[in-house]
Design a protein around this motif. Structure first.
Motif, mmCIF file in Angstrom:
data_model
loop_
_atom_site.group_PDB
_atom_site.id
_atom_site.type_symbol
_atom_site.label_atom_id
_atom_site.label_comp_id
_atom_site.label_asym_id
_atom_site.label_seq_id
_atom_site.Cartn_x
_atom_site.Cartn_y
_atom_site.Cartn_z
ATOM 1 N N TYR A 1 -4.871 6.527 -1.641
ATOM 2 C CA TYR A 1 -4.183 5.285 -1.278
ATOM 3 C C TYR A 1 -4.232 4.321 -2.450
ATOM 4 O O TYR A 1 -5.297 4.082 -3.040
ATOM 5 C CB TYR A 1 -4.836 4.669 -0.047
ATOM 6 N N TYR A 2 -3.061 3.762 -2.760
ATOM 7 C CA TYR A 2 -2.916 2.837 -3.879
ATOM 8 C C TYR A 2 -2.430 1.489 -3.377
ATOM 9 O O TYR A 2 -1.554 1.430 -2.519
ATOM 10 C CB TYR A 2 -1.884 3.360 -4.874
ATOM 11 N N CYS A 3 -2.953 0.424 -3.943
ATOM 12 C CA CYS A 3 -2.333 -0.870 -3.715
ATOM 13 C C CYS A 3 -1.524 -1.239 -4.943
ATOM 14 O O CYS A 3 -1.774 -0.752 -6.052
ATOM 15 C CB CYS A 3 -3.352 -1.950 -3.366
ATOM 16 N N ALA A 4 -0.534 -2.082 -4.728
ATOM 17 C CA ALA A 4 0.389 -2.446 -5.802
ATOM 18 C C ALA A 4 0.892 -3.859 -5.582
ATOM 19 O O ALA A 4 0.911 -4.349 -4.449
ATOM 20 C CB ALA A 4 1.550 -1.457 -5.850
ATOM 21 N N ALA A 5 1.298 -4.482 -6.679
ATOM 22 C CA ALA A 5 1.781 -5.862 -6.641
ATOM 23 C C ALA A 5 3.165 -5.946 -7.249
ATOM 24 O O ALA A 5 3.460 -5.272 -8.249
ATOM 25 C CB ALA A 5 0.825 -6.776 -7.404
ATOM 26 N N THR A 6 3.994 -6.801 -6.660
ATOM 27 C CA THR A 6 5.331 -7.011 -7.186
ATOM 28 C C THR A 6 5.741 -8.464 -7.065
ATOM 29 O O THR A 6 5.413 -9.119 -6.076
ATOM 30 C CB THR A 6 6.358 -6.118 -6.475
ATOM 31 N N GLY A 7 6.483 -8.935 -8.062
ATOM 32 C CA GLY A 7 7.065 -10.264 -7.995
ATOM 33 C C GLY A 7 8.480 -10.194 -7.444
ATOM 34 O O GLY A 7 9.132 -11.224 -7.265
ATOM 35 N N TRP B 1 0.862 -1.178 0.000
ATOM 36 C CA TRP B 1 0.000 0.000 0.000
ATOM 37 C C TRP B 1 0.900 1.229 0.000
ATOM 38 O O TRP B 1 1.873 1.296 0.762
ATOM 39 C CB TRP B 1 -0.908 0.037 1.223
ATOM 40 N N PHE B 2 0.552 2.182 -0.835
ATOM 41 C CA PHE B 2 1.243 3.456 -0.926
ATOM 42 C C PHE B 2 0.201 4.566 -0.838
ATOM 43 O O PHE B 2 -0.986 4.316 -1.028
ATOM 44 C CB PHE B 2 2.007 3.553 -2.249
ATOM 45 N N ARG B 3 0.654 5.776 -0.582
ATOM 46 C CA ARG B 3 -0.270 6.907 -0.568
ATOM 47 C C ARG B 3 0.402 8.143 -1.146
ATOM 48 O O ARG B 3 1.621 8.277 -1.114
ATOM 49 C CB ARG B 3 -0.782 7.189 0.846
ATOM 50 N N GLN B 4 -0.443 9.020 -1.666
ATOM 51 C CA GLN B 4 0.058 10.254 -2.244
ATOM 52 C C GLN B 4 -0.852 11.397 -1.854
ATOM 53 O O GLN B 4 -2.038 11.420 -2.202
ATOM 54 C CB GLN B 4 0.141 10.148 -3.766
ATOM 55 N N THR C 1 -7.802 5.066 -4.048
ATOM 56 C CA THR C 1 -9.029 5.424 -3.342
ATOM 57 C C THR C 1 -8.706 6.572 -2.382
ATOM 58 O O THR C 1 -7.680 6.551 -1.704
ATOM 59 C CB THR C 1 -9.630 4.212 -2.604
ATOM 60 N N GLN C 2 -9.584 7.572 -2.358
ATOM 61 C CA GLN C 2 -9.320 8.774 -1.566
ATOM 62 C C GLN C 2 -9.694 8.539 -0.105
ATOM 63 O O GLN C 2 -10.797 8.063 0.207
ATOM 64 C CB GLN C 2 -10.138 9.948 -2.117
#
Length: 123
Positions: A94-100, A36-39, A117-118
């Protein structure tokens, strides 16, 4: 390709709680580390929390440690962010993200991102 969709944002008062959800499109979701990240307006996108593919390890930014909890349900292809004791400074998209990748704390290591999502916290 993994599509991610966040939900659960909204307007709350300081001290309230919110739970964000991020649903993934693929059954291989369980093979990805998730973050999870946010901006906030005028600021860089920043790391908030991350969880390994198995859910066995979690990581948090110092600013949210003790207030936020990341979790995942691989059977539902969903990752969550429980946010308690919200503060005005938590206001952001707020953003979710995926990484391998194993570089789970690095924003640049994430390949797939949701639309965000705000979350707005009023004081």
């Amino acid at each position: 390709q993994v599509q991610l969709e966040e939900s659960g944002g909204g307007l709350v008062q300081a001290g309230d709680s919110l739970r964000l959800s991020c649903a993934a499109s693929r059954r291989t979701f369980s093979s990805y580390n998730m973050g999870w990240f946010r901006q906030a307006p005028g600021k860089e996108r920043e790391f908030v929390a991350a969880i390994t593919w198995s859910g066995g390890s979690t990581y948090y930014a110092d600013s949210v440690k003790g207030r936020f909890t990341i979790s995942r349900d691989n059977a539902k292809n969903t990752v969550y962010l429980q946010m308690n004791s919200l503060k005005a400074e938590d206001t952001a998209v707020y953003y979710c993200a995926a990484t391998g990748s194993g570089r789970i704390l690095s924003k640049g290591a994430y390949t797939y991102w949701g639309q965000g999502t705000q979350v707005t916290v009023s004081s």
